[in-house]
Design a protein around this motif. Structure first.
Motif, PDB file in Angstrom:
ATOM      1  N   ASN A   2       0.831  -1.191   0.000  1.00 56.07           N
ATOM      2  CA  ASN A   2       0.000   0.000   0.000  1.00 56.07           C
ATOM      3  C   ASN A   2       0.873   1.252   0.000  1.00 56.07           C
ATOM      4  N   TYR A   3       0.246   2.357  -0.389  1.00 52.68           N
ATOM      5  CA  TYR A   3       0.946   3.639  -0.486  1.00 52.68           C
ATOM      6  C   TYR A   3       0.148   4.704   0.249  1.00 52.68           C
ATOM      7  N   TYR A   4       0.866   5.545   0.997  1.00 56.55           N
ATOM      8  CA  TYR A   4       0.223   6.631   1.727  1.00 56.55           C
ATOM      9  C   TYR A   4       0.775   7.966   1.237  1.00 56.55           C
ATOM     10  N   SER A   5       0.106   9.043   1.591  1.00 53.08           N
ATOM     11  CA  SER A   5       0.561  10.376   1.213  1.00 53.08           C
ATOM     12  C   SER A   5       1.565  10.901   2.239  1.00 53.08           C
ATOM     13  N   THR A   6       2.613  11.529   1.744  1.00 54.38           N
ATOM     14  CA  THR A   6       3.592  12.123   2.657  1.00 54.38           C
ATOM     15  C   THR A   6       2.980  13.230   3.499  1.00 54.38           C
ATOM     16  N   GLY A  22      -2.043   9.054  -9.398  1.00 56.09           N
ATOM     17  CA  GLY A  22      -0.900   9.909  -9.701  1.00 56.09           C
ATOM     18  C   GLY A  22      -0.449  10.734  -8.526  1.00 56.09           C
ATOM     19  N   LEU A  23      -1.331  11.581  -8.027  1.00 57.53           N
ATOM     20  CA  LEU A  23      -0.993  12.518  -6.957  1.00 57.53           C
ATOM     21  C   LEU A  23      -2.121  12.516  -5.933  1.00 57.53           C
ATOM     22  N   PRO A  24      -1.804  12.421  -4.639  1.00 58.43           N
ATOM     23  CA  PRO A  24      -2.862  12.461  -3.628  1.00 58.43           C
ATOM     24  C   PRO A  24      -3.598  13.799  -3.632  1.00 58.43           C
ATOM     25  N   GLN A  25      -4.859  13.771  -3.212  1.00 58.91           N
ATOM     26  CA  GLN A  25      -5.661  14.993  -3.175  1.00 58.91           C
ATOM     27  C   GLN A  25      -5.110  16.021  -2.194  1.00 58.91           C
ATOM     28  N   ASP A  26      -4.347  15.567  -1.172  1.00 63.29           N
ATOM     29  CA  ASP A  26      -3.808  16.512  -0.178  1.00 63.29           C
ATOM     30  C   ASP A  26      -2.505  17.155  -0.630  1.00 63.29           C
ATOM     31  N   LYS A  27      -2.137  16.944  -1.917  1.00 66.36           N
ATOM     32  CA  LYS A  27      -0.957  17.547  -2.549  1.00 66.36           C
ATOM     33  C   LYS A  27       0.357  17.019  -1.981  1.00 66.36           C
ATOM     34  N   GLY A  28       0.287  15.869  -1.303  1.00 64.71           N
ATOM     35  CA  GLY A  28       1.514  15.195  -0.905  1.00 64.71           C
ATOM     36  C   GLY A  28       2.025  14.339  -2.049  1.00 64.71           C
ATOM     37  N   LEU A  29       2.827  13.326  -1.712  1.00 64.33           N
ATOM     38  CA  LEU A  29       3.352  12.382  -2.685  1.00 64.33           C
ATOM     39  C   LEU A  29       3.114  10.974  -2.155  1.00 64.33           C
ATOM     40  N   PHE A  30       2.757  10.058  -3.032  1.00 60.60           N
ATOM     41  CA  PHE A  30       2.577   8.683  -2.588  1.00 60.60           C
ATOM     42  C   PHE A  30       3.930   8.075  -2.213  1.00 60.60           C
ATOM     43  N   PHE A  31       3.911   7.294  -1.126  1.00 58.82           N
ATOM     44  CA  PHE A  31       5.135   6.694  -0.595  1.00 58.82           C
ATOM     45  C   PHE A  31       4.810   5.280  -0.136  1.00 58.82           C
TER      46      PHE A  31
END
Length: 439
Positions: A2-6, A22-31
């Motif tokens: 699984n991937y979470y937002s930074t 592609g990009l999380p809605q909270d403008k973080g980055l998937f990690f």
């Protein structure tokens, strides 16, 4: 996996969901939720493994269960079809040549891998629009990697007048499902427009957007593979040597972030160098602790003309946002245009080896820092010098050869939409029907 937002404000997603989003809605980055450790047996076997075999073993934990082993095996066989040789430029100092793919740039690796993933995941009833910003090589690698794929359209944003002629024709002359948009602004403006599009709820209701910049995990993570492969080639030549520094010419910092994840997986690289041009935000941060994104400055190494690197937050996240921990592993270096030109000419005359402007910074950083680190060194040659033909020929004073992959694009008709640096204009454009490479 699984991937979470930074940024930590959205729920975890599977690999498939993160790729499509592609990009999380909270403008973080998937990690990735965890970074697996590879067994000792893998590193013992690594010098004798073929490139697709390395890729399969490295990427398997990151893509399961969304890709089966059979699917991943096939993707690796399809993607890693070109050589990535390690070439000794001088004693103890090597170039990892990442420019032998179809568009002569390192981004062929990530773009081709991501295109196969999206092809496997795309819903035939919900066409995907891949939106990507480029300062040069990303556009050509993504456009050619996705060319002709059904149910996937690609829109490439680039700064008008901000890429080399050869880079531009590689993504503006393809047609079919590829559209090119020249933005009246900088690469940072293009990146900002892409980010705004992904956070635009109204647009995302009518367009199924995905990103192919290195912010997308399917573009970012495959770049780990050639660090493992490079170490294996180096180890074959130096079985008793342990110290190795890798210099990474850096713009958006996805390439360096991938190398650092590889190190976390157990790859025994002692140090990395974040090698940049005058857009030296990260080297300054490593020296002062003050992280200050700034407007980008145009240089001869245009693919690194980035003043607000998208992927650097992943690097900070990897080190727990602890500057001292980062400084133990990553060293900063930057060079201006005069230094780049001088080292290109000198290495060509003394070593009969032609550097591109980005690899030149990597080479120079090792010459300056390697002895103090007490290791041998590898620098990444990220693009073929002919992609910067005019700049290189001005330095050397004579013409250079253009490889067949690049010659195929010369003389083709460009198809470009020119757009002001205005998000409303971009959103309107994206909502229009996409046919035969025109929006």
């Amino acid at each position: 996996m699984n991937y979470y937002s930074t940024n930590g404000h959205v729920q975890e997603l599977s690999f498939k969901e993160a790729v499509l989003k592609g990009l999380p809605q909270d403008k973080g980055l998937f990690f990735p939720k965890e970074i697996p450790q590879l067994p000792d047996s893998f590193f013992e076997a690594l010098p004798d493994l073929l490139l697709p075999q390395v890729a399969f073993q490295v990427l398997k934990p990151f893509v399961q269960p969304d890709l089966t082993e059979a699917q991943l095996q096939q993707i690796c066989e399809d993607v890693f079809t070109f050589p990535i040789p390690l070439v000794e430029v001088e004693q103890g100092l090597y170039a990892l040549e990442l420019f032998h793919g179809p568009t002569c740039a390192f981004k062929d690796v990530g773009a081709r891998f991501m295109s196969r993933c999206l092809q496997a995941f795309a819903d035939p009833d919900k066409p995907v629009t891949v939106l990507v910003a480029t300062s040069g090589d990303t556009g050509s690698a993504v456009a050619n990697g996705f060319l002709g794929l059904e149910n996937i359209d690609v829109v490439v944003l680039y700064p008008q007048g901000g890429v080399s002629e050869i880079q531009e024709v590689q993504f503006t002359t393809l047609g079919q499902n590829i559209s090119a948009v020249a933005v009246e602004g900088t690469f940072d403006d293009c990146q900002a427009l892409v980010k705004q599009a992904f956070s635009d709820g109204e647009l995302n209701q009518v367009k199924n957007l995905s990103s192919a910049n290195s912010i997308n995990v399917a573009r970012w993570l495959p770049q780990m593979v050639y660090y493992f492969y490079a170490w294996g080639q180096w180890k074959l030549r130096h079985p008793d040597q342990t110290g190795l520094t890798v210099s990474v010419p850096s713009g958006n910092f996805g390439n360096l972030a991938a190398g650092l994840v590889a190190r976390q997986m157990g790859l025994p690289i002692s140090y990395f160098i974040a090698a940049t041009n005058r857009n030296k935000i990260v080297p300054d941060y490593l020296e002062t602790g003050d992280y200050q994104p700034a407007p980008s400055v145009a240089t001869i190494a245009n693919a690194m003309d980035v003043g607000a690197p998208n992927n650097f937050p992943r690097i900070q996240h990897l080190f727990g946002n602890k500057l001292d921990a980062l400084q133990q592993v990553v060293k900063g270096f930057w060079a201006d245009d005069d230094q780049i030109k001088e080292i290109i000419q000198r290495v060509y005359e003394e070593r009969d080896y032609l550097l591109d402007p980005h690899g030149a910074i990597g080479f120079l950083s090792l010459k300056k820092l390697m002895s103090g680190l007490g290791t041998q060194g590898i620098f990444l040659e990220t693009a073929h010098p002919a992609k910067f033909k005019n700049s290189i020929e001005a330095v050397l004073g004579h013409e250079i050869a253009v490889p067949e992959q690049l010659q195929a694009f010369l003389g083709r008709q460009k198809q470009v939409t020119i757009l002001p640096n205005d998000y409303k204009e971009l959103a309107l454009l994206l909502k229009q029907t996409h046919k035969e490479g025109t929006l």
